[in-house]
Design a protein around this motif. Structure first.
Motif, PDB file in Angstrom:
ATOM      1  N   SER A   6       0.816  -1.211   0.000  1.00 60.89           N
ATOM      2  CA  SER A   6       0.000   0.000   0.000  1.00 60.89           C
ATOM      3  C   SER A   6       0.850   1.261   0.000  1.00 60.89           C
ATOM      4  CB  SER A   6      -0.947   0.009   1.206  1.00 60.89           C
ATOM      5  OG  SER A   6      -0.229  -0.077   2.407  1.00 60.89           O
ATOM      6  N   VAL A   7       2.161   1.116   0.253  1.00 56.14           N
ATOM      7  CA  VAL A   7       3.108   2.226   0.169  1.00 56.14           C
ATOM      8  C   VAL A   7       4.321   1.739  -0.614  1.00 56.14           C
ATOM      9  CG1 VAL A   7       4.549   3.882   1.418  1.00 56.14           C
ATOM     10  CG2 VAL A   7       2.363   3.148   2.404  1.00 56.14           C
ATOM     11  N   VAL A   8       4.727   2.505  -1.629  1.00 60.78           N
ATOM     12  CA  VAL A   8       5.895   2.165  -2.445  1.00 60.78           C
ATOM     13  C   VAL A   8       6.800   3.391  -2.540  1.00 60.78           C
ATOM     14  CG1 VAL A   8       6.736   1.386  -4.701  1.00 60.78           C
ATOM     15  CG2 VAL A   8       4.605   0.451  -3.777  1.00 60.78           C
ATOM     16  N   GLU A   9       8.048   3.245  -2.110  1.00 58.39           N
ATOM     17  CA  GLU A   9       9.033   4.321  -2.166  1.00 58.39           C
ATOM     18  C   GLU A   9      10.258   3.818  -2.912  1.00 58.39           C
ATOM     19  OE1 GLU A   9       7.592   6.298   2.096  1.00 58.39           O
ATOM     20  OE2 GLU A   9       9.519   5.255   1.973  1.00 58.39           O
ATOM     21  N   SER A  10      11.337   4.585  -2.897  1.00 60.19           N
ATOM     22  CA  SER A  10      12.535   4.149  -3.613  1.00 60.19           C
ATOM     23  C   SER A  10      13.792   4.602  -2.888  1.00 60.19           C
ATOM     24  CB  SER A  10      12.541   4.685  -5.050  1.00 60.19           C
ATOM     25  OG  SER A  10      12.648   6.095  -5.066  1.00 60.19           O
ATOM     26  N   CYS A  11      14.865   3.906  -3.178  1.00 61.28           N
ATOM     27  CA  CYS A  11      16.183   4.211  -2.642  1.00 61.28           C
ATOM     28  C   CYS A  11      17.192   3.824  -3.721  1.00 61.28           C
ATOM     29  CB  CYS A  11      16.421   3.429  -1.348  1.00 61.28           C
ATOM     30  SG  CYS A  11      17.939   3.880  -0.465  1.00 61.28           S
ATOM     31  N   ILE A  12      18.463   4.169  -3.533  1.00 59.95           N
ATOM     32  CA  ILE A  12      19.495   3.835  -4.516  1.00 59.95           C
ATOM     33  C   ILE A  12      20.607   3.030  -3.861  1.00 59.95           C
ATOM     34  CG2 ILE A  12      21.189   4.732  -6.158  1.00 59.95           C
ATOM     35  CD1 ILE A  12      19.545   7.231  -6.464  1.00 59.95           C
ATOM     36  N   TYR A  13      20.944   1.891  -4.467  1.00 56.94           N
ATOM     37  CA  TYR A  13      22.178   1.188  -4.145  1.00 56.94           C
ATOM     38  C   TYR A  13      23.242   1.628  -5.150  1.00 56.94           C
ATOM     39  CZ  TYR A  13      19.693  -2.482  -1.417  1.00 56.94           C
ATOM     40  OH  TYR A  13      18.955  -3.190  -0.514  1.00 56.94           O
ATOM     41  N   THR A  14      24.497   1.546  -4.749  1.00 57.04           N
ATOM     42  CA  THR A  14      25.602   1.702  -5.691  1.00 57.04           C
ATOM     43  C   THR A  14      26.471   0.460  -5.555  1.00 57.04           C
ATOM     44  OG1 THR A  14      25.525   4.095  -5.379  1.00 57.04           O
ATOM     45  CG2 THR A  14      27.438   3.200  -6.519  1.00 57.04           C
ATOM     46  N   ASN A  15      26.368  -0.462  -6.504  1.00 60.84           N
ATOM     47  CA  ASN A  15      26.958  -1.786  -6.383  1.00 60.84           C
ATOM     48  C   ASN A  15      28.317  -1.896  -7.047  1.00 60.84           C
ATOM     49  OD1 ASN A  15      24.667  -2.594  -5.064  1.00 60.84           O
ATOM     50  ND2 ASN A  15      23.892  -3.886  -6.714  1.00 60.84           N
ATOM     51  N   THR A  16      29.188  -2.670  -6.417  1.00 57.69           N
ATOM     52  CA  THR A  16      30.428  -3.117  -7.047  1.00 57.69           C
ATOM     53  C   THR A  16      30.201  -4.529  -7.581  1.00 57.69           C
ATOM     54  OG1 THR A  16      31.298  -4.127  -5.029  1.00 57.69           O
ATOM     55  CG2 THR A  16      31.781  -1.770  -5.395  1.00 57.69           C
ATOM     56  N   PRO A  17      31.089  -5.029  -8.443  1.00 62.51           N
ATOM     57  CA  PRO A  17      30.887  -6.382  -8.987  1.00 62.51           C
ATOM     58  C   PRO A  17      30.831  -7.476  -7.922  1.00 62.51           C
ATOM     59  CG  PRO A  17      32.434  -5.174 -10.358  1.00 62.51           C
ATOM     60  CD  PRO A  17      32.179  -4.322  -9.151  1.00 62.51           C
ATOM     61  N   ASP A  18      31.599  -7.327  -6.836  1.00 57.44           N
ATOM     62  CA  ASP A  18      31.605  -8.362  -5.800  1.00 57.44           C
ATOM     63  C   ASP A  18      30.795  -7.970  -4.567  1.00 57.44           C
ATOM     64  OD1 ASP A  18      33.230  -6.480  -4.597  1.00 57.44           O
ATOM     65  OD2 ASP A  18      35.049  -7.717  -4.613  1.00 57.44           O
ATOM     66  N   LYS A  19      30.093  -6.836  -4.625  1.00 53.28           N
ATOM     67  CA  LYS A  19      29.233  -6.325  -3.546  1.00 53.28           C
ATOM     68  C   LYS A  19      30.024  -5.928  -2.293  1.00 53.28           C
ATOM     69  CE  LYS A  19      25.566  -7.082  -6.033  1.00 53.28           C
ATOM     70  NZ  LYS A  19      26.175  -7.701  -7.221  1.00 53.28           N
ATOM     71  N   ASN A  20      31.337  -5.843  -2.391  1.00 51.35           N
ATOM     72  CA  ASN A  20      32.154  -5.311  -1.302  1.00 51.35           C
ATOM     73  C   ASN A  20      32.515  -3.866  -1.595  1.00 51.35           C
ATOM     74  OD1 ASN A  20      32.182  -7.713   0.226  1.00 51.35           O
ATOM     75  ND2 ASN A  20      33.860  -8.533  -1.005  1.00 51.35           N
ATOM     76  N   PHE A  21      32.829  -3.121  -0.546  1.00 49.37           N
ATOM     77  CA  PHE A  21      33.073  -1.693  -0.679  1.00 49.37           C
ATOM     78  C   PHE A  21      34.356  -1.407  -1.460  1.00 49.37           C
ATOM     79  CE2 PHE A  21      31.382  -1.511   3.985  1.00 49.37           C
ATOM     80  CZ  PHE A  21      30.140  -1.927   3.574  1.00 49.37           C
ATOM     81  N   ILE A  22      34.469  -0.184  -1.929  1.00 51.98           N
ATOM     82  CA  ILE A  22      35.738   0.355  -2.422  1.00 51.98           C
ATOM     83  C   ILE A  22      36.144   1.473  -1.459  1.00 51.98           C
ATOM     84  CG2 ILE A  22      36.960   1.536  -4.286  1.00 51.98           C
ATOM     85  CD1 ILE A  22      34.970   0.278  -6.249  1.00 51.98           C
ATOM     86  N   ILE A  23      37.269   1.281  -0.792  1.00 55.04           N
ATOM     87  CA  ILE A  23      37.835   2.285   0.112  1.00 55.04           C
ATOM     88  C   ILE A  23      39.323   2.357  -0.197  1.00 55.04           C
ATOM     89  CG2 ILE A  23      38.197   2.988   2.508  1.00 55.04           C
ATOM     90  CD1 ILE A  23      35.834   1.222   3.301  1.00 55.04           C
ATOM     91  N   TYR A  41      41.926  -1.504  10.197  1.00 54.84           N
ATOM     92  CA  TYR A  41      41.458  -2.789   9.693  1.00 54.84           C
ATOM     93  C   TYR A  41      42.265  -3.198   8.466  1.00 54.84           C
ATOM     94  CZ  TYR A  41      37.429  -1.700  12.606  1.00 54.84           C
ATOM     95  OH  TYR A  41      36.633  -1.362  13.664  1.00 54.84           O
ATOM     96  N   ASP A  42      42.183  -4.481   8.137  1.00 55.05           N
ATOM     97  CA  ASP A  42      42.731  -4.973   6.878  1.00 55.05           C
ATOM     98  C   ASP A  42      41.803  -4.489   5.755  1.00 55.05           C
ATOM     99  OD1 ASP A  42      43.679  -6.337   4.689  1.00 55.05           O
ATOM    100  OD2 ASP A  42      43.186  -8.341   5.446  1.00 55.05           O
ATOM    101  N   THR A  43      42.295  -3.590   4.930  1.00 58.71           N
ATOM    102  CA  THR A  43      41.466  -3.018   3.863  1.00 58.71           C
ATOM    103  C   THR A  43      41.740  -3.647   2.497  1.00 58.71           C
ATOM    104  OG1 THR A  43      43.066  -1.222   3.509  1.00 58.71           O
ATOM    105  CG2 THR A  43      41.260  -0.812   5.067  1.00 58.71           C
ATOM    106  N   SER A  44      42.447  -4.772   2.484  1.00 58.93           N
ATOM    107  CA  SER A  44      42.743  -5.407   1.197  1.00 58.93           C
ATOM    108  C   SER A  44      41.464  -5.821   0.480  1.00 58.93           C
ATOM    109  CB  SER A  44      43.651  -6.628   1.404  1.00 58.93           C
ATOM    110  OG  SER A  44      43.030  -7.592   2.247  1.00 58.93           O
ATOM    111  N   HIS A  45      40.400  -6.115   1.234  1.00 65.70           N
ATOM    112  CA  HIS A  45      39.111  -6.506   0.633  1.00 65.70           C
ATOM    113  C   HIS A  45      38.472  -5.345  -0.111  1.00 65.70           C
ATOM    114  CE1 HIS A  45      39.603  -9.637   3.667  1.00 65.70           C
ATOM    115  NE2 HIS A  45      39.646  -8.686   4.582  1.00 65.70           N
TER     116      HIS A  45
END
Length: 383
Positions: free
Chosen positions: A306-323, A364-368
Motif C-alpha cells: 500500500s506504500v511504495v518508495e525508492s532508494c538507490i544502491y551503488t553496487n560493485t561487482p563483488d558487492k564489497n566496498f571500495i575504500i 582494519y585490513d582493507t585489502s578486501h
C-alpha cells in the motif's frame, strides 16, 4: 579558507567520516550538493537493518566496533537510534549461507542462536517457509533509526566545530600538497580530501581521473499491510534476510515500524539507473516478484503493497566496498560502492577514511576494499 580535510558527500559515510575527523580535533568541511535533509541518495528513510551476522568475517569484525559506536552516539544524541531486537538470517539448514554466518560470528565472538526449521516455525509462526529452511538469530542485530542517526552525526559534527555547506556542489580540484577545491559557490583549500558521493561517485571522481566499476541501482521499497495489526511488530519479528531466494535475488525486511500496521519487505536488487533520473526505468517487475514471495511466505500480510518508495544502491561487482587512495595523490581518498549494506558499517568506514585522509595507520585490513582487486587498468588515473 583552509581546512585539514574536506569531505564531499553528507550521506551516512561522509557524515561519519566528518564526525570521526572532528573528534580528532581537525578542521573539517563537509560539502553536500543538495539542501539537507534530502531523499535523493542512499541514506534517507526511517530505518535500516543492523547485524553482526555476515558471510564475510571482516564485516563481522567491523560490526563489533560499529555496534559500540552506534550505542555511544545514541547516548550523546539523547535519542533512540539503535533498537537491539535481533536479526534473522534465513537459508538452507545446512547450506553455505548460514554456515558462513555462523563461522564469522563464532570467529568474532558475536552471540547467536541456530534455529532448526522446526524451531524457526515455532518461534516465528507468522512465517511460512519450506521444511528445509532454517535460521541464524543474531542476538545483537536490530534496527537503526537511520534519519535520526544521520541527523545526530551531523549535529554533533557541527557542535564540535565542524562546518557543513549544503546546497553546494563540488566541481573540481587542483591536486598537490595543498589541494584547491572549487564548488559552485567558491573555493577552499585543504591538506586532504575524502569523496563519499554515493551514486554520484563516478561523476565526481572523473574530475580526478578515476572511473570505478560501479552500478547505481533503483531499489523499490515496499510496505505490506498486516491482516491482523500488530502481528509482525518489532517485539514479534526481527529484521530478516534470505539470500538468492526470489528469482535468484535476495529479500530483506523489517517489522512493522515505519508505517503502523505495515511490514517493510524489499527485493535486494533492481534496475540500473542514472541517479539523477532514478524513476525513469521499469521497476514494476520488482513489485511483482515481491507479491509472489509475500503470498508464499507471509500469509499474515496483504500481498499487495500500500506504500511504495525508492532508494538507490551503488553496487560493485563483488558487492564489497571500495575504500582507497588515489594512485597518484595519496591525500585524495574515496569510499564508494556500499552495495546496499553500508549504513550499519558507517562508523568503521568513517574511521578508515579518516585514517587514510590523515595518513595514519588504518585500523582494519582493507585489502578486501582496494580498487586494485578488480584488475589492472580499472579506475586508472589520468590526472
Amino acid at each position: 579558507m583552509m581546512f585539514d580535510v574536506v569531505v564531499v558527500g553528507a550521506g551516512v559515510e561522509g557524515s561519519a567520516t566528518a564526525y570521526d575527523l572532528i573528534r580528532r580535533n581537525r578542521r573539517v568541511l563537509l560539502l553536500e550538493q543538495f539542501p539537507l535533509p534530502h531523499n535523493r541518495g542512499s541514506s534517507h528513510g526511517q530505518t535500516r537493518v543492523t547485524r553482526k551476522a555476515y558471510p564475510q568475517p571482516f564485516y563481522t569484525e567491523m560490526m563489533n566496533f560499529c555496534t559500540e559506536q552506534w550505542t555511544q552516539l545514541q547516548e550523546k544524541a539523547g535519542d533512540v537510534l539503535y533498537r537491539q531486537i535481533g536479526y534473522l538470517a534465513l537459508g538452507e539448514k545446512n547450506g553455505r549461507f548460514l554456515q558462513d554466518n555462523i563461522f564469522a560470528m563464532t570467529q568474532h565472538g558475536a552471540p547467536f542462536a541456530i534455529l532448526s526449521p522446526g524451531e524457526l516455525r515455532e518461534k516465528f509462526a507468522m512465517l511460512r517457509y519450506p521444511e528445509r529452511i532454517g535460521g541464524v538469530l543474531d542476538r545483537e542485530g536490530g534496527i537503526l533509526m537511520s534519519d535520526k542517526c544521520l541527523r545526530a552525526l551531523q549535529r554533533l559534527f557541527v557542535e564540535n566545530g565542524g562546518v557543513i555547506r549544503d546546497g553546494e556542489q563540488y566541481q573540481s580540484l587542483t591536486p598537490g600538497e595543498v589541494i584547491h577545491v572549487r564548488t559552485n559557490r567558491g573555493e577552499y583549500q585543504c591538506r586532504s580530501i575524502v569523496f563519499a558521493c554515493g551514486p554520484w561517485a563516478n561523476k565526481v571522481l572523473s574530475t580526478v581521473g578515476l572511473s570505478l566499476p560501479l552500478k547505481p541501482m533503483r531499489i523499490t521499497v515496499c510496505y505490506w499491510p498486516e491482516l491482523n495489526p500488530g502481528s509482525h511488530s518489532a517485539d514479534k519479528l526481527p529484521p530478516f534476510f534470505e539470500e538468492n531466494c526470489c528469482d535468484g535475488h535476495s529479500i530483506y525486511g523489517l517489522p512493522s515500524e515505519e508505517y503502523p500496521g505495515h511490514v517493510k519487505l524489499c527485493l535486494h536488487h533492481g534496475p540500473d539507473i542514472d541517479p539523477d533520473k532514478r524513476d525513469a526505468c521499469d521497476y514494476l517487475w520488482t513489485v511483482d516478484l515481491l507479491k509472489d514471495y509475500v503470498s508464499k511466505h507471509f500469509p499474515g500480510l496483504v500481498p499487495t503493497p500500500s506504500v511504495v518508495e525508492s532508494c538507490i544502491y551503488t553496487n560493485t561487482p563483488d558487492k564489497n566496498f571500495i575504500i582507497d587512495r588515489h594512485p597518484k595523490w595519496k591525500n585524495i581518498v574515496f569510499g564508494a560502492g556500499f552495495s546496499g549494506h553500508g549504513f550499519k558499517l558507517a562508523p568503521a568506514v568513517g574511521q578508515v577514511l579518516a585514517d587514510m585522509a590523515l595518513d595514519e595507520p588504518v585500523r582494519y585490513d582493507t585489502s578486501h576494499f582496494r580498487l586494485s582487486r578488480f584488475g589492472t587498468g580499472v579506475g586508472q588515473a589520468k590526472l
